[in-house]
Design an enzyme around this catalytic site. Structure first.
Site, short mmCIF file in Angstrom:
data_model
loop_
_atom_site.label_atom_id
_atom_site.label_comp_id
_atom_site.label_asym_id
_atom_site.label_seq_id
_atom_site.Cartn_x
_atom_site.Cartn_y
_atom_site.Cartn_z
N LEU A 81 0.82 -1.22 0.00
CA LEU A 81 0.00 0.00 0.00
C LEU A 81 0.86 1.27 0.00
O LEU A 81 1.96 1.31 0.55
CB LEU A 81 -0.93 0.00 1.22
CG LEU A 81 -1.91 -1.17 1.32
CD1 LEU A 81 -2.89 -0.95 2.48
CD2 LEU A 81 -2.68 -1.39 0.02
N GLY A 127 -1.84 6.36 -2.51
CA GLY A 127 -2.99 6.21 -3.41
C GLY A 127 -4.04 5.28 -2.83
O GLY A 127 -5.24 5.60 -2.81
N HIS A 128 -3.59 4.13 -2.33
CA HIS A 128 -4.52 3.19 -1.68
C HIS A 128 -5.17 3.85 -0.46
O HIS A 128 -6.37 3.71 -0.22
CB HIS A 128 -3.78 1.93 -1.22
CG HIS A 128 -3.13 1.13 -2.31
ND1 HIS A 128 -1.77 1.04 -2.45
CD2 HIS A 128 -3.66 0.38 -3.31
CE1 HIS A 128 -1.47 0.27 -3.47
NE2 HIS A 128 -2.60 -0.15 -4.02
N GLN A 162 -8.70 6.05 -10.25
CA GLN A 162 -8.65 6.45 -11.66
C GLN A 162 -7.33 6.01 -12.31
O GLN A 162 -7.24 5.88 -13.53
CB GLN A 162 -8.80 7.98 -11.78
CG GLN A 162 -8.89 8.47 -13.22
CD GLN A 162 -8.64 9.94 -13.38
OE1 GLN A 162 -9.12 10.75 -12.56
NE2 GLN A 162 -7.89 10.32 -14.41
N ASP A 168 -6.04 3.21 -12.60
CA ASP A 168 -6.30 2.08 -13.51
C ASP A 168 -7.61 2.40 -14.23
O ASP A 168 -8.67 1.87 -13.92
CB ASP A 168 -6.40 0.79 -12.70
CG ASP A 168 -5.08 0.47 -12.02
OD1 ASP A 168 -4.23 -0.15 -12.66
OD2 ASP A 168 -4.89 0.89 -10.87
N GLN A 190 -9.60 -0.31 -15.92
CA GLN A 190 -10.12 -1.24 -14.92
C GLN A 190 -11.42 -0.73 -14.30
O GLN A 190 -12.39 -1.49 -14.15
CB GLN A 190 -9.07 -1.45 -13.82
CG GLN A 190 -9.59 -2.24 -12.63
CD GLN A 190 -8.48 -2.56 -11.64
OE1 GLN A 190 -7.74 -3.50 -11.83
NE2 GLN A 190 -8.35 -1.77 -10.58
N VAL A 244 -3.34 9.72 -7.10
CA VAL A 244 -2.39 10.34 -6.17
C VAL A 244 -0.99 10.22 -6.78
O VAL A 244 -0.59 9.14 -7.23
CB VAL A 244 -2.45 9.68 -4.78
CG1 VAL A 244 -1.41 10.28 -3.84
CG2 VAL A 244 -3.85 9.83 -4.19
#
Ligand code: AMP
Length: 282
Positions: A33, A36-37, A148, A150, A153, A176
């Protein structure tokens, strides 16, 4: 914060939370992680009563020559980050808990997955949709949070949820970035110092695309060409694609639209990076 690796136990914990009418949010991840996560978990925290993060390095979304075995695994640190972001539950199954030896069902989005990442990684999205479907069934969320970063996805997941009449709201959260523009990724840690420097051309190409759309009369095709030229001029960066497409369908655009998405993918040594940016046309 609870940490649980058994699907049936997770199902029961969520069922109990639901009895109190809690809005349940899930944040699927493969661990390692970064900020972003964390931003996804924090967003889920603001929108949901009960926040489930999942950490599972899903073997079925890696191709035979990809980095499954060396994908970074940093569970202790990950759990600390989930706790700091105030997750209620972290689901950490191992492979045998997610896939029994006799499993034979695949969830497949047929068209959206044929281009871009799906063209370069032919089995990737079948692995993603199948595991996300399983995670949705185990955690039974009202909302699910994706990055966003991905871009394809999150579109594929939205398609799957709509096509299967799943009443789950998909929330797409902003990318991020590091201070110098590189989109955060678990794979960035593979980059050598030189590759790390060269990787900046990806976000720079997107900034160029953004500027050309906003400040010039360039068409999507002309913007693509200039983005490609910039990346191709950087030693040690092998371009997979740099394209400007419809942000809804990922199909090519005629003339100048109101908005679009620019997507790039490139390899630096053995590391493959992707990034994207929404473009507004003047
Ligand atoms: P991963 O662990 O790489 O499968 O990513 C899990 C989730 O985090 C996905 O929804 C990603 O799109 C999202 N994510 C990864 N990197 C970023 C980032 N830099 N900013 C925002 N979300 C991200």
């Amino acid at each position: 914060m609870q940490v649980e690796s058994t699907p049936s136990v997770v199902r029961e914990i969520v069922r109990t939370a639901r009895r109190d009418r809690a809005v349940v949010g899930v944040v699927p991840t493969m661990g390692a992680l970064h900020a972003g996560h964390v931003s996804l978990i924090e967003r889920a925290r603001t929108e949901c009563d009960f926040v489930v993060a999942t950490i599972f390095v899903n073997p079925t979304q890696f191709g035979p020559n990809e980095d499954f075995s060396k994908y970074p695994r940093t569970m202790e640190q990950d759990l600390e980050m989930c706790k700091n972001a105030d997750a209620d539950l972290v689901f950490t199954p191992d492979t045998s808990q997610m896939y029994t030896a006799d499993a034979e069902t695949v969830v497949k989005v047929t068209q959206l997955t044929s281009r871009l990442e799906g063209a370069v990684r032919p089995t990737h999205f079948d692995g993603v949709t199948t595991v996300v479907a399983k995670l949705f069934n185990i955690t039974d969320p009202d909302k699910a949070f994706f990055g966003q970063k991905d871009f394809q996805q999150q579109l594929v997941i939205r398609r799957m949820v709509a096509d299967l009449d799943w009443g789950i709201e998909i929330v797409t959260c902003p990318i991020v970035r590091e201070a110098d523009g590189l989109a955060m990724s678990s794979r960035n840690r593979y980059l050598s110092a030189e590759e790390r420097q060269r990787s900046l051309v990806l976000s720079q190409s997107l900034q160029l695309g953004k500027k050309l759309a906003l400040e010039t009369a360039a068409t999507p095709a002309e913007i693509e060409r200039q983005m490609q030229d910039l990346i191709l001029a950087t030693d040690g960066v092998v371009l997979d694609y740099a394209v400007v497409l419809s942000a809804d369908s990922l199909l090519p655009l005629q003339n100048r639209p109101d908005s679009a998405v620019a997507l790039v993918a490139a390899r630096l040594g053995a590391t493959r990076l992707i990034d994207n940016q929404i473009l507004q046309f003047r």
